[in-house]
Write a protein that holds these residues in place. Sequence first.
Motif, PDB file in Angstrom:
ATOM      1  N   UNK A  82      14.592   4.323  -0.873  1.00 46.11           N
ATOM      2  CA  UNK A  82      16.079   4.144  -0.261  1.00 46.11           C
ATOM      3  C   UNK A  82      16.148   3.027   0.498  1.00 46.11           C
ATOM      4  N   UNK A  83      15.170   2.724   1.356  1.00 48.95           N
ATOM      5  CA  UNK A  83      15.285   1.665   2.254  1.00 48.95           C
ATOM      6  C   UNK A  83      15.069   0.320   1.462  1.00 48.95           C
ATOM      7  N   UNK A  84      14.425   0.427   0.226  1.00 49.73           N
ATOM      8  CA  UNK A  84      13.863  -1.001  -0.429  1.00 49.73           C
ATOM      9  C   UNK A  84      15.511  -1.020  -1.239  1.00 49.73           C
ATOM     10  N   UNK A  85      16.022  -0.048  -1.563  1.00 46.44           N
ATOM     11  CA  UNK A  85      17.610  -0.435  -2.169  1.00 46.44           C
ATOM     12  C   UNK A  85      18.438  -1.199  -1.209  1.00 46.44           C
ATOM     13  N   UNK A  86      18.358  -0.483  -0.206  1.00 40.73           N
ATOM     14  CA  UNK A  86      19.165  -1.129   0.965  1.00 40.73           C
ATOM     15  C   UNK A  86      18.897  -2.520   1.173  1.00 40.73           C
ATOM     16  N   UNK A  87      17.707  -2.868   1.306  1.00 40.18           N
ATOM     17  CA  UNK A  87      17.207  -4.064   1.294  1.00 40.18           C
ATOM     18  C   UNK A  87      17.589  -5.168  -0.010  1.00 40.18           C
ATOM     19  N   UNK A  88      17.502  -4.491  -0.883  1.00 41.59           N
ATOM     20  CA  UNK A  88      18.060  -5.201  -2.342  1.00 41.59           C
ATOM     21  C   UNK A  88      19.519  -5.508  -2.229  1.00 41.59           C
ATOM     22  N   UNK A  89      20.204  -4.528  -1.753  1.00 36.92           N
ATOM     23  CA  UNK A  89      21.687  -4.706  -1.690  1.00 36.92           C
ATOM     24  C   UNK A  89      22.113  -5.820  -0.522  1.00 36.92           C
ATOM     25  N   UNK A  90      21.396  -5.814   0.703  1.00 34.54           N
ATOM     26  CA  UNK A  90      21.274  -6.663   1.603  1.00 34.54           C
ATOM     27  C   UNK A  90      21.114  -8.278   0.838  1.00 34.54           C
ATOM     28  N   UNK A  91      20.099  -8.269   0.209  1.00 39.04           N
ATOM     29  CA  UNK A  91      19.604  -9.505  -0.338  1.00 39.04           C
ATOM     30  C   UNK A  91      20.705 -10.082  -1.276  1.00 39.04           C
ATOM     31  N   UNK A  92      21.089  -9.295  -2.088  1.00 46.64           N
ATOM     32  CA  UNK A  92      22.406  -9.613  -3.044  1.00 46.64           C
ATOM     33  C   UNK A  92      23.484 -10.144  -2.191  1.00 46.64           C
ATOM     34  N   UNK A  93      23.939  -9.534  -1.306  1.00 45.63           N
ATOM     35  CA  UNK A  93      25.027  -9.817  -0.548  1.00 45.63           C
ATOM     36  C   UNK A  93      24.834 -11.099   0.190  1.00 45.63           C
TER      37      UNK A  93
END
Length: 216
Positions: A82-93
């Motif tokens: 879940x933390x990985x997915x949040x980091x991926x969303x941060x990167x995309x944004x």
Amino acid sequence: MPEVIFNGPEGRLEGRYQPAKKKGAPIAIVLHPHPQFGGTMNNQIVYQLFYTFHERGFSVLRFNFRGVGRSEGAFDHGSGELSDAAAALDWMQAVNPDARSCWIAGVSFGAWIGMQLLMRRPEIEGFISIAAMANRYDFSFLAPCPSSGLFVHGDKDRVAPVNEVISVIDKVKVQKGVKLDHAVIEGANHFFENRVDQLVGTVGSYLDRRLGIVAE
């Protein structure tokens, strides 16, 4: 298709990123099935979802959870993923600061992670959950579900039986204006063997409807 490496909570994460042609395009992230059962970002359904979003004008990312492929770290039973997915969303944004909307899609284990991310990130306005394992993972955190989305499952799924998924959906409270759709693919098992085309068509039609795309 550009290969990308971005920072996750436990080290670098490996992904594939396809930017949209237009500035301000919506963004989408696709999450893969269970890492301990062969799930990777190259899963056929993940790959097809990736292009389904891109064909509709999204900038889209698929990536390997920690410990998969060249992503650093080790499997963490969902919490770390879940933390990985949040980091991926941060990167995309960060890469797409002008993005006008955000979607999340997940397959099996990835669907469970995606729905948890949905509850934590109010900017996510739509979701696609494929073969959600409602019999193995607790989805009661969807209380209420903040965004409209689509659940898709196969009627021959023995890993996550369709009846259990539907019973979970029926129990989920939704915020005003939120609608949960669900589609059942006849003859499809948990992996949608020989049914991926029908799955992709179902998701594509849903996205077209939500995005207001009119078929020519």
